[in-house]
Design an enzyme around this catalytic site. Structure first.
Site, mmCIF file in Angstrom:
data_model
loop_
_atom_site.group_PDB
_atom_site.id
_atom_site.type_symbol
_atom_site.label_atom_id
_atom_site.label_comp_id
_atom_site.label_asym_id
_atom_site.label_seq_id
_atom_site.Cartn_x
_atom_site.Cartn_y
_atom_site.Cartn_z
ATOM 1 N N LYS A 120 18.347 -126.279 30.639
ATOM 2 C CA LYS A 120 17.120 -125.831 31.309
ATOM 3 C C LYS A 120 17.363 -124.591 32.164
ATOM 4 C CE LYS A 120 14.410 -130.066 31.245
ATOM 5 N NZ LYS A 120 13.538 -130.990 32.004
ATOM 6 N N LYS A 202 14.154 -131.258 16.458
ATOM 7 C CA LYS A 202 13.220 -132.311 16.850
ATOM 8 C C LYS A 202 11.823 -131.745 17.098
ATOM 9 C CE LYS A 202 13.156 -136.205 20.110
ATOM 10 N NZ LYS A 202 13.840 -136.812 21.290
ATOM 11 N N LYS A 205 6.576 -130.353 21.822
ATOM 12 C CA LYS A 205 5.358 -129.653 22.234
ATOM 13 C C LYS A 205 5.651 -128.275 22.818
ATOM 14 C CE LYS A 205 5.386 -132.451 26.463
ATOM 15 N NZ LYS A 205 6.249 -133.528 26.004
#
Length: 336
Positions: A120, A202, A205
């Site tokens: 992140k 994967k 969204k």
């Protein structure tokens, strides 16, 4: 002589989900479908983990809407607030409070090795904040407050449960028995759903390509259109194979929503083209999700009823969380 019926208490399970945008078919088939199934077998606690969402900077109005939406969607999927404790994380202050106690019993090196912090940080280099670094401790607090026996985990969350177990074990060894050491729960049936445009990664969204993922609340036309555009291969044979990731992903989806085996799916579409198969997958997914969307639309319209449910959920959660938190505080030496 009459023998008394002994009722064995249900094992406890805790699951949390972030309100970070619209949830996908991958979230549903990989996790949320199992949450619904677990509520009959376990004593379940479910939380919308809104505190975790702000490690990435959010638009306040959008965040508020997403919290409402995520809570309503859990109910629409079939999670029963009468059977379970279903609440919003920030409404129970013991989560943040216990996180501080646990932070003081967590080593800097442990946090620096967490892979999601590295990932992140790379995605959001303009906002590498302390919360992003230490949020696995908050996640440990989320878990340990409710003394669950099991925590459902996917491959990307195993490290977080491991650190929660390590922190709990260390705390117990120093201060005495406070926390239950939770075990990972691997669902009996769960599907890893991949991107419709890049089946080697994967479904997410956060994917820039809107055709790569299906939202749980997408309408039928949108769902079918996305499946028609799904990446396949040139063989035109519906069979599960490592060298056919696109078709294998569609078979997994169809198999999961119809409860058919892979062999049954392959036989059903033997000799048929990919166009027929894609349409069938789209129809099956749309039919599965349609009742969820209908129920969601009803729930989200009644804000007063929704508010009553999440406030009652917070009350139930805090009743349990307070006991654990004050026991930990007392063990550490604070005046209660």
């Amino acid at each position: 002589m009459c023998q008394e019926n002994i009722i064995t208490p249900k094992k406890k399970v805790l699951s949390c989900i972030q309100p970070s945008g619209m949830l996908t078919l991958g979230n549903y088939l990989g996790a949320l479908k199992n949450w619904v199934a677990m509520q009959d077998e376990f004593e379940c606690t479910f939380a919308v983990a809104d505190l975790h969402a702000i490690t990435v900077r959010q638009d306040p109005a959008a965040l508020r809407s997403q919290i409402y939406s995520t809570y309503a969607l859990l109910l629409a999927l079939g999670i029963d607030p009468e059977k379970n404790t279903v609440f919003i994380q920030s409404h129970v202050p013991e989560h943040a409070n216990l996180s501080w106690l646990l932070s003081c019993n967590t080593q800097f090196g442990e946090m620096s090795r967490m892979t999601q912090f590295k990932d992140k940080s790379a995605k959001h280099p303009e906002n590498v904040n302390v919360g992003l670094f230490s949020y696995p401790v908050l996640m440990a607090a989320d878990i340990l407050l409710y003394k669950p026996d099991f925590v459902p985990v996917g491959a990307d969350q195993k490290q977080h449960l491991e650190i929660a177990r390590d922190i709990a074990t260390r705390f117990n060894n120093i201060y005495g028995d406070v926390f239950t050491i939770p075990e990972p729960y691997i669902p009996k049936a769960g599907a890893r759903i991949m991107s419709l445009q890049d089946p080697n990664k994967k479904m997410s969204k956060s994917d820039d390509n809107p055709n790569a993922w299906v939202a749980i609340l997408d309408d039928k036309d949108t769902i079918i259109r996305k499946f028609k555009r799904a990446v396949t291969d040139s063989e035109a044979c519906v069979r599960m194979s490592e060298d056919k990731p696109g078709i294998s992903n569609l078979i997994t989806i169809y198999s999961t929503v119809t409860s058919k085996t892979v062999a049954e799916v392959e036989k059903e579409f033997e000799g048929k083209g990919y166009g027929d198969f894609k349409m069938a997958v789209g129809e099956a997914v749309a039919d599965t999700l349609a009742p969820v969307k209908q129920r969601y639309d009803e729930i989200i319209k009644d804000k007063k009823a929704l508010e009553a449910l999440y406030r009652e959920g917070a009350r139930k959660a805090e009743k349990v969380a307070c006991k654990t938190y004050f026991k930990a505080m007392k063990k550490v030496g604070f005046v209660i």
